[in-house]
Design an enzyme around this catalytic site. Structure first.
Site, PDB file in Angstrom:
ATOM      1  N   HIS A 123       0.874  -1.180   0.000  1.00 21.12           N
ATOM      2  CA  HIS A 123       0.000   0.000   0.000  1.00 21.12           C
ATOM      3  C   HIS A 123       0.913   1.232   0.000  1.00 21.12           C
ATOM      4  CE1 HIS A 123      -2.748   2.984   1.781  1.00 21.12           C
ATOM      5  NE2 HIS A 123      -3.737   2.183   1.463  1.00 21.12           N
ATOM      6  N   ASP A 200       3.396  -4.723   7.882  1.00 21.25           N
ATOM      7  CA  ASP A 200       2.166  -3.946   7.807  1.00 21.25           C
ATOM      8  C   ASP A 200       1.005  -4.905   8.042  1.00 21.25           C
ATOM      9  OD1 ASP A 200      -0.082  -2.535   7.165  1.00 21.25           O
ATOM     10  OD2 ASP A 200       0.625  -1.795   5.228  1.00 21.25           O
ATOM     11  N   GLN A 203      -4.258  -5.285   7.022  1.00 18.59           N
ATOM     12  CA  GLN A 203      -5.290  -6.196   6.519  1.00 18.59           C
ATOM     13  C   GLN A 203      -5.207  -7.565   7.191  1.00 18.59           C
ATOM     14  OE1 GLN A 203      -7.669  -5.136   4.703  1.00 18.59           O
ATOM     15  NE2 GLN A 203      -6.859  -3.279   3.775  1.00 18.59           N
ATOM     16  N   LYS A 226     -10.099  -0.521  10.534  1.00 22.98           N
ATOM     17  CA  LYS A 226     -10.307  -1.687   9.660  1.00 22.98           C
ATOM     18  C   LYS A 226     -10.659  -2.931  10.469  1.00 22.98           C
ATOM     19  CE  LYS A 226      -6.951   0.000   6.275  1.00 22.98           C
ATOM     20  NZ  LYS A 226      -7.718   0.466   5.141  1.00 22.98           N
TER      21      LYS A 226
HETATM   22  N1  PMP Z   1      -1.566  -0.679   4.645  1.00 19.87           N
HETATM   23  C1  PMP Z   1      -2.543  -1.412   4.102  1.00 19.87           C
HETATM   24  C2  PMP Z   1      -2.240  -2.820   3.647  1.00 19.87           C
HETATM   25  C3  PMP Z   1      -3.820  -0.865   3.979  1.00 19.87           C
HETATM   26  O1  PMP Z   1      -4.797  -1.604   3.431  1.00 19.87           O
HETATM   27  C4  PMP Z   1      -4.072   0.451   4.431  1.00 19.87           C
HETATM   28  C5  PMP Z   1      -5.429   1.102   4.288  1.00 19.87           C
HETATM   29  N2  PMP Z   1      -6.070   0.859   3.087  1.00 19.87           N
HETATM   30  C6  PMP Z   1      -3.003   1.164   5.003  1.00 19.87           C
HETATM   31  C7  PMP Z   1      -1.766   0.571   5.083  1.00 19.87           C
HETATM   32  C8  PMP Z   1      -3.173   2.566   5.498  1.00 19.87           C
HETATM   33  O2  PMP Z   1      -4.075   2.617   6.563  1.00 19.87           O
HETATM   34  P1  PMP Z   1      -4.592   4.016   7.118  1.00 19.87           P
HETATM   35  O3  PMP Z   1      -5.114   4.776   5.937  1.00 19.87           O
HETATM   36  O4  PMP Z   1      -5.664   3.635   8.077  1.00 19.87           O
HETATM   37  O5  PMP Z   1      -3.440   4.688   7.763  1.00 19.87           O
END
Ligand code: PMP
Length: 409
Positions: A123, A200, A203, A226
């Site tokens: 991401h 990370d 998910q 999430k």
């Molecule tokens: N890493 C992953 C794998 C994600 O799916 C997300 C959110 N889509 C993030 C990081 C970032 O999360 P946030 O926007 O809540 O900081």
């Protein structure tokens, strides 16, 4: 105790609403999840009964707020099996937690000629901070590939991670493919070369049992929203010795020991790394979300998502002219699917689904390098969670067929 997932949909007030005059089917859980009444009520209760600042006063309200805030930290600690509560630092989310490490540990350790290794599936939150750090320091950014089904290529990882590598950043589950990555093996490869690893878990933590000590990650990040918790709260886990050695990310109230005219000394973990008034109700809400998931049992959550995928994937594979990204093996993935229907633009598919009350996401999902890797500009992503049912899947598949007929007639 396992309360069972059956009928848990009724615990989520928002899910009873309609969208475009149709009963809502919410399939955008990888973006954010809905909140159970227990989490909403916990936040309301805090404001109605115990609202005060934490760690600052000896008054009763402040002591109660502090106790609840620190209980939330312990809940997070136990949820991811960290060794100590002080290894849990509250942040605004996963994004802030990665930026935190990049601008503290990264800035202190990365020099010209060093290497930072990420995967092509990161991401942007776990990519752009490393890209910018590498640029600023004259270091090299390297990407570990995935195979055609989106499994991480461990041979490529072993080649990319070298004696020059200082940091490896790797997601545990891809937010586009839903594929589970071998984070433990990546951590072992990184450590063999003397590098640290940042996992990370954005998910992963919502859907599978996570044990940061077993993974042997040095840092690990995720967001509360999430996993049924509120927005604006996230977690940075770090091994105690690494957190102790970090330059503070921000300076201000509550993180100091003694402030003199010229210099200051800083307090102990975790407050040393939590400057200013934290998101108290966010942390407490996250604690309530953990309680809720714990009642269901995280094993039951994982199994339930696998059952949904076992039901959904063959139906998607049977569609004409569908491009399905990610593993064909439902045991290697969580409840996220990304697809394209013929040449129909993903936004058009998402719009047709929305007319029918089905909420999915279309776009690059903040993972543009992965889109490039698979030679697509965007996908339709449907992401499932504990309250989704087989009936939701039936409506999703029927709506996809309808979208195909509509655009291809
Ligand atoms: N890493 C992953 C794998 C994600 O799916 C997300 C959110 N889509 C993030 C990081 C970032 O999360 P946030 O926007 O809540 O900081």
């Amino acid at each position: 105790m396992n309360k069972g997932l059956k009928n848990c949909k009724k615990d989520f007030p928002l899910l009873s609403r309609q969208v475009n005059h149709q009963p809502l089917v919410y399939l955008d859980n990888a973006a954010t999840t809905q909140k159970p009444q227990a989490v909403i009520q916990r936040i309301v209760d805090f404001y109605q009964q115990s609202n005060a600042n934490v760690h600052r006063s000896v008054n009763t309200l402040s002591l109660q707020a502090t106790e609840q805030y620190e209980q939330a930290r312990s809940k997070v600690q136990h949820w991811i099996k960290a060794a100590k509560p002080q290894e849990i630092i509250f942040t605004r989310g996963a994004t802030e937690a990665v930026n935190f490490i990049a601008s503290t540990y990264g800035a202190d350790h990365i020099q010209a000629q060093d290497e930072i290794v990420v995967t092509v599936a990161e991401h942007h939150s776990n990519l752009v901070p490393w890209q910018q750090l590498a640029k600023a320091c004259g270091a090299q950014l390297k990407y570990i590939k995935v195979d055609a089904q989106g499994h991480l290529d461990l041979q490529d990882a072993a080649q990319k991670i070298t004696a020059r590598t200082k940091i490896v950043a790797c997601t545990q589950v891809s937010n586009v493919l839903g594929t589970i990555f071998p984070l433990k093996q990546i951590a072992a490869l990184a450590h063999q070369q003397g590098a640290i690893v940042i996992g990370d878990g954005s998910q992963a933590v919502p859907v599978m049992a996570v044990n940061v000590q077993d993974l042997d990650v040095d840092f690990y990040v995720f967001s509360g929203h999430k996993m049924l918790g509120p927005s604006g709260i996230g977690v940075l886990y770090g091994k105690e010795a690494l957190l102790q050695a970090l330059t503070p990310y921000q300076y201000g109230g509550e993180m100091i020991n003694e402030v003199d005219w010229e210099d200051s000394t800083f307090s102990e973990l975790p407050s040393r790394l939590e400057a200013g008034t934290p998101n108290i109700e966010g942390a407490i809400g996250l604690g309530a979300a953990i309680d809720y998931l714990d009642q269901l049992s995280i094993r039951a959550v994982t199994q339930y998502e696998q059952k949904l995928m076992q039901y959904l994937l063959p139906q998607l594979q049977a569609l004409d002219d569908v491009q399905l990204l990610g593993s064909e093996d439902w045991t290697q993935r969580t409840g996220i699917v990304s697809l394209n229907l013929g040449n129909i633009h993903p936004h058009d598919v998402a719009t047709v689904l929305d007319f029918q009350g089905i909420e999915v996401r279309a776009g690059h999902h903040c993972a543009q390098p992965l889109m490039r890797f698979f030679n697509v500009t965007a996908t339709v992503r449907a992401s499932f969670y504990i309250y989704n049912t087989k009936e939701d899947i039936d409506r999703f598949v029927a709506a996809l067929k309808m979208a195909k007929e509509f655009f291809e007639q």
